[in-house]
Design an enzyme around this catalytic site. Structure first.
Site, PDB file in Angstrom:
ATOM      1  N   CYS A 107     -21.676  25.761  -4.658  1.00 44.49           N
ATOM      2  CA  CYS A 107     -20.346  25.682  -5.265  1.00 44.49           C
ATOM      3  C   CYS A 107     -19.420  26.818  -4.855  1.00 44.49           C
ATOM      4  O   CYS A 107     -18.233  26.775  -5.182  1.00 44.49           O
ATOM      5  CB  CYS A 107     -20.472  25.636  -6.787  1.00 44.49           C
ATOM      6  SG  CYS A 107     -21.358  24.175  -7.381  1.00 44.49           S
ATOM      7  N   HIS A 123     -13.306  30.260 -12.061  1.00 48.31           N
ATOM      8  CA  HIS A 123     -14.260  29.180 -11.794  1.00 48.31           C
ATOM      9  C   HIS A 123     -14.167  28.168 -12.934  1.00 48.31           C
ATOM     10  O   HIS A 123     -14.076  26.968 -12.695  1.00 48.31           O
ATOM     11  CB  HIS A 123     -15.670  29.745 -11.670  1.00 48.31           C
ATOM     12  CG  HIS A 123     -16.683  28.735 -11.243  1.00 48.31           C
ATOM     13  ND1 HIS A 123     -16.666  28.158  -9.997  1.00 48.31           N
ATOM     14  CD2 HIS A 123     -17.751  28.197 -11.903  1.00 48.31           C
ATOM     15  CE1 HIS A 123     -17.679  27.298  -9.885  1.00 48.31           C
ATOM     16  NE2 HIS A 123     -18.347  27.303 -11.034  1.00 48.31           N
ATOM     17  N   GLU A 132     -18.246  34.440 -17.053  1.00 46.30           N
ATOM     18  CA  GLU A 132     -17.046  34.744 -16.292  1.00 46.30           C
ATOM     19  C   GLU A 132     -16.107  35.662 -17.077  1.00 46.30           C
ATOM     20  O   GLU A 132     -15.533  36.609 -16.528  1.00 46.30           O
ATOM     21  CB  GLU A 132     -16.341  33.440 -15.930  1.00 46.30           C
ATOM     22  CG  GLU A 132     -15.316  33.575 -14.849  1.00 46.30           C
ATOM     23  CD  GLU A 132     -14.835  32.228 -14.341  1.00 46.30           C
ATOM     24  OE1 GLU A 132     -14.071  32.238 -13.370  1.00 46.30           O
ATOM     25  OE2 GLU A 132     -15.211  31.185 -14.907  1.00 46.30           O
ATOM     26  N   LYS A 160     -10.118  23.191 -12.877  1.00 47.83           N
ATOM     27  CA  LYS A 160     -11.170  22.184 -13.070  1.00 47.83           C
ATOM     28  C   LYS A 160     -10.905  21.349 -14.312  1.00 47.83           C
ATOM     29  O   LYS A 160     -11.429  20.242 -14.441  1.00 47.83           O
ATOM     30  CB  LYS A 160     -12.543  22.852 -13.167  1.00 47.83           C
ATOM     31  CG  LYS A 160     -13.061  23.427 -11.868  1.00 47.83           C
ATOM     32  CD  LYS A 160     -14.478  23.965 -12.032  1.00 47.83           C
ATOM     33  CE  LYS A 160     -15.016  24.569 -10.740  1.00 47.83           C
ATOM     34  NZ  LYS A 160     -14.356  25.844 -10.390  1.00 47.83           N
ATOM     35  N   HIS A 182     -14.913  19.251 -11.023  1.00 48.11           N
ATOM     36  CA  HIS A 182     -15.669  20.201 -10.204  1.00 48.11           C
ATOM     37  C   HIS A 182     -16.196  19.472  -8.977  1.00 48.11           C
ATOM     38  O   HIS A 182     -17.186  18.748  -9.045  1.00 48.11           O
ATOM     39  CB  HIS A 182     -16.823  20.762 -11.033  1.00 48.11           C
ATOM     40  CG  HIS A 182     -17.556  21.894 -10.378  1.00 48.11           C
ATOM     41  ND1 HIS A 182     -17.421  22.213  -9.055  1.00 48.11           N
ATOM     42  CD2 HIS A 182     -18.451  22.792 -10.883  1.00 48.11           C
ATOM     43  CE1 HIS A 182     -18.196  23.248  -8.759  1.00 48.11           C
ATOM     44  NE2 HIS A 182     -18.824  23.616  -9.855  1.00 48.11           N
ATOM     45  N   PHE A 219     -24.820  27.464  -8.223  1.00 47.28           N
ATOM     46  CA  PHE A 219     -26.267  27.377  -8.416  1.00 47.28           C
ATOM     47  C   PHE A 219     -26.967  28.149  -7.301  1.00 47.28           C
ATOM     48  O   PHE A 219     -26.539  28.138  -6.145  1.00 47.28           O
ATOM     49  CB  PHE A 219     -26.723  25.925  -8.396  1.00 47.28           C
ATOM     50  CG  PHE A 219     -26.400  25.162  -9.655  1.00 47.28           C
ATOM     51  CD1 PHE A 219     -25.930  25.813 -10.784  1.00 47.28           C
ATOM     52  CD2 PHE A 219     -26.581  23.793  -9.720  1.00 47.28           C
ATOM     53  CE1 PHE A 219     -25.652  25.120 -11.941  1.00 47.28           C
ATOM     54  CE2 PHE A 219     -26.303  23.081 -10.876  1.00 47.28           C
ATOM     55  CZ  PHE A 219     -25.835  23.740 -11.987  1.00 47.28           C
TER      56      PHE A 219
END
Length: 426
Positions: free
Chosen positions: A173, A313, A324, A345, A350, A409
């Site tokens: 990502c 993010h 975050e 997002k 996403h 991830f």
């Protein structure tokens, strides 16, 4: 303190976008600044048996987007997105016919490659999974291209006549930030003058949805798909899968000036770190993301007080948004509380490896237009996410310096700093 770095500097001179809610940079920016959401019930396949049945899909007709019937048949949807976005970016940049092919390169990012076509063709050659020994005679002639994500970079190189550095980067990502940072470094190091770079993913498919269902990472708010993505909201319960692409023309600044190109922003700093901790877990203190932010600011010669906007993010998972928020406080200190932050997002979902390039596009456009896109669906702020997350409505504000960040991830944590052309701190 100046955002300029010694030596070669990197400018964004072209932007191309394929995104949920609109194909084209203009349509994309209009959706973001209006605070509209493009999340809906999945229509690309029958998802009725899945836990999460919602996604942010692109309304994409390859022929209407300018591809030939042959290209539409040959290329996976991921490549189609990348090609259409790249053509827009090249046209936007202008005068690209004069680029030296040996000084022009391509770096493209993706998390999932040609997932959709691979899954479809496996079903064909295995007779819907009934046959263990597959019959390759029933596969399309382009099956090998689907197996290799590098085929996407090859197509972009042919379009741009790029005979310099060409490659693919896949860091999950964070791919969409990391590939731009890598391409910018190739220009800074003198390996190229121009790089066509960005990321594409079109992985809304049964296997992808099943993977995220298995770990319960996506939102099951199937009865309200338009409001399902709720970054930093107390009621958030997972991200909404998306798809799309953003491709840029990155150019050595003096090279761009000589031909009179319009410059959206400079790519002034990039850094990436790993938490070496968990495939899917995040440390609550945000230490690794904070370190990536600090290093990106250091490379850009920017201090926390000079950050005008943070493109987060903001995945809308419980752990990411807390992680975050902690990272922003750790990296920016007291300035974190006065810095606007938002997550797009909430509107476009996403799109895995592509999302960070879409976020870089939003960041460059925020600099261009002095407008901060909002965080949609943020009605009940989580008290533990206590920063200025720009809820619901876009905000007009000077944005000379923008920080965009990503978590992925595998523990990847990345940050990139964009600055307004010719920006210098007071």
């Amino acid at each position: 303190m100046s955002a300029r770095r010694d030596g070669r500097r990197v400018a964004i001179t072209g932007i191309g976008v394929v995104a949920p809610g609109g194909v084209g940079t203009k349509e994309y920016w209009e959706l973001l600044t209006a605070g509209r959401t493009a999340t809906r019930t999945i229509s690309l396949f029958n998802a009725e048996n899945f836990r999460s049945r919602i996604a942010a899909e692109v309304d994409f007709d390859p022929l209407r987007a300018g591809l030939s019937r042959r290209e539409a048949r040959m290329w996976d949807r991921t490549t189609q997105f990348a090609v259409v976005a790249a053509k827009e970016a090249l046209a936007d940049s202008g005068s690209v016919d004069g680029f030296d092919p040996y000084r022009t390169g391509v770096m493209v990012g993706t998390a999932c490659g040609m997932t959709t076509s691979l899954e479809r063709e496996y079903a064909v050659v295995s007779d819907e999974g009934r046959t263990w020994h597959v019959d390759e005679r029933h596969g399309v002639p382009y099956l090998y291209d689907y197996f290799l994500p590098s085929s996407m970079a090859t197509e972009l190189a042919w379009i741009a006549d790029a005979q310099g550095p060409v490659g693919v980067l896949s860091t999950g990502c964070t791919s969409g930030i990391d590939v731009i940072g890598h391409a910018a470094d190739l220009i800074r190091d003198g390996a190229a003058d121009v790089m066509i770079s960005g990321a594409s993913d079109a992985a809304i498919s049964p296997i992808t949805v099943a993977c995220f269902d298995a770990i319960k990472a996506t939102s099951p708010r199937n009865d309200s798909p338009e409001t399902a993505s709720r970054p930093f909201d107390r009621t958030r319960n997972g991200f909404v899968l998306g798809e799309g692409a953003a491709i840029f023309v990155l150019e050595e600044l003096e090279h761009a000036r000589r031909r009179g190109a319009h410059v959206y922003a400079e790519v002034s700093g990039h850094a990436t770190r790993s938490n070496a901790y968990s495939m899917t877990g995040l440390r609550p203190d945000g230490a690794e993301l904070a370190e990536a932010i600090r290093q990106a600011m250091h490379r850009a010669r920017v201090d926390p007080s000079e950050i005008d906007y943070v493109n987060a993010h903001g995945s809308a998972t419980k752990q990411n948004d807390l992680h975050e928020t902690a990272a922003f406080k750790r990296a920016l200190g007291e300035h974190a509380y006065g810095t606007p932050v938002s997550s797009i997002k909430s509107m476009i979902g996403h799109s895995l490896g592509a999302i960070c390039s879409l976020e870089v596009a939003a960041s460059a456009l925020a600099i261009e237009h002095s407008v901060i896109p909002p965080t949609a669906n943020l009605h009940e702020p989580d008290p533990d996410c206590d920063l200025d997350f720009v809820p619901l409505v876009a905000r007009e504000q000077n944005t000379d310096v923008v920080l965009s960040v990503a978590s992925g991830f595998g523990g990847f944590q990345s940050a990139i700093v964009l600055t307004k052309p010719e920006w210098t701190a007071a």
